[in-house]
Motif scaffolding. Structure first.
Motif, PDB file in Angstrom:
ATOM      1  N   ASP A  76       0.836  -1.196   0.000  1.00 57.54           N
ATOM      2  CA  ASP A  76       0.000   0.000   0.000  1.00 57.54           C
ATOM      3  C   ASP A  76       0.876   1.253   0.000  1.00 57.54           C
ATOM      4  OD1 ASP A  76      -2.171  -1.688   0.232  1.00 57.54           O
ATOM      5  OD2 ASP A  76      -2.443  -1.344   2.375  1.00 57.54           O
ATOM      6  N   PHE A 146      -4.210  -7.972  -0.659  1.00 61.66           N
ATOM      7  CA  PHE A 146      -4.684  -6.745  -0.021  1.00 61.66           C
ATOM      8  C   PHE A 146      -4.992  -7.019   1.453  1.00 61.66           C
ATOM      9  CE2 PHE A 146      -5.615  -6.294  -4.472  1.00 61.66           C
ATOM     10  CZ  PHE A 146      -5.466  -4.942  -4.753  1.00 61.66           C
ATOM     11  N   TYR A 152     -10.269   0.256   0.341  1.00 63.22           N
ATOM     12  CA  TYR A 152      -9.289   0.837  -0.574  1.00 63.22           C
ATOM     13  C   TYR A 152     -10.007   1.794  -1.525  1.00 63.22           C
ATOM     14  CZ  TYR A 152      -5.594  -2.414   0.727  1.00 63.22           C
ATOM     15  OH  TYR A 152      -4.627  -3.106   1.420  1.00 63.22           O
ATOM     16  N   HIS A 165     -15.101   2.670  -3.525  1.00 64.18           N
ATOM     17  CA  HIS A 165     -14.061   1.943  -2.784  1.00 64.18           C
ATOM     18  C   HIS A 165     -14.437   0.460  -2.743  1.00 64.18           C
ATOM     19  CE1 HIS A 165     -17.154   2.546   0.302  1.00 64.18           C
ATOM     20  NE2 HIS A 165     -16.700   1.421   0.803  1.00 64.18           N
ATOM     21  N   ARG A 183      -7.193   3.203   2.502  1.00 65.16           N
ATOM     22  CA  ARG A 183      -5.919   2.715   1.948  1.00 65.16           C
ATOM     23  C   ARG A 183      -5.833   2.983   0.451  1.00 65.16           C
ATOM     24  NH1 ARG A 183      -3.620  -2.287   5.022  1.00 65.16           N
ATOM     25  NH2 ARG A 183      -4.007  -1.550   7.138  1.00 65.16           N
ATOM     26  N   ARG A 185      -3.767   1.538  -2.962  1.00 64.94           N
ATOM     27  CA  ARG A 185      -2.915   0.516  -3.578  1.00 64.94           C
ATOM     28  C   ARG A 185      -2.698   0.918  -5.034  1.00 64.94           C
ATOM     29  NH1 ARG A 185      -1.267  -4.924  -2.751  1.00 64.94           N
ATOM     30  NH2 ARG A 185      -1.534  -4.369  -0.567  1.00 64.94           N
TER      31      ARG A 185
END
Length: 192
Positions: A76, A146, A152, A165, A183, A185
């Motif tokens: 991340d 993940f 995310y 998300h 988060r 990524r």
């Protein structure tokens, strides 16, 4: 006339064909090239040496974007706000995170997109914040890479107040407030 030859890594093909029979020879060359390229591709969910991350799978051509592999960063880029809550963004594509990220960076004040674009791995710096469909592809193909306990961000805006998300424990995809720190990524494209 000398017969043409094509070298692919350690493979050399000499084509001995008359002009009338060149189509089968070209098909053979295409098949050999495809086999050579395919042998270097790691399994989905596995690190792809020299490509900055993990093989997230093949993405079909769509619009102006040719077929490519989605490379998911191995880690991340922290937790960040999406940014600019209450403002409408032009980053509305659900499939083209690269285009969305370019828009977000141009608009400014989008911390999640900035964090993704600042990510580097294997000396590659073409990472971006994935669109909703790209992030969901990560959940479909390799959710285990993940964190399972958090959301995310995608680069796809849902409204002036939220963006899409994904939560990786079960794959729900929804909109969340742009001021929440979720988060990030990063991903990149590998054209073959």
């Amino acid at each position: 006339m000398q017969a043409p030859s094509i070298s692919i890594k350690n493979l050399t093909l000499n084509i001995h064909a008359s002009p009338k029979s060149s189509a089968p020879a070209l098909a053979l060359v295409g098949a050999a090239l495809a086999a050579s390229v395919q042998s270097d591709i790691p399994e989905i969910g596995q690190p792809w040496p020299g490509q900055g991350g993990i093989n997230g799978g093949l993405v079909a051509a769509r619009g102006d974007v040719p077929e490519h592999y989605l490379i998911i960063a191995a880690e991340d880029a922290g937790s960040h706000e999406w940014g600019r809550r209450g403002e409408t963004s032009g980053a509305t594509s659900k499939t083209d995170g690269l285009a969305n990220s370019a828009i977000l960076l141009e608009e400014g004040s989008h911390p999640a997109a900035k964090a993704a674009s600042n990510y580097t791995a294997d000396n590659l710096n073409d990472f971006y914040l994935p669109a909703a469909a790209e992030l969901y592809q990560g959940w479909v193909n390799c959710p285990e890479v993940f964190a399972q306990d958090c959301y995310y961000w995608s680069s796809s805006q849902r409204s002036a107040h939220g963006a899409f998300h994904v939560h990786f424990d079960g794959g729900p995809q929804d909109g969340n407030g742009k001021l929440n720190a979720l988060r990030v990524r990063p991903v990149r494209r590998l054209f073959i």
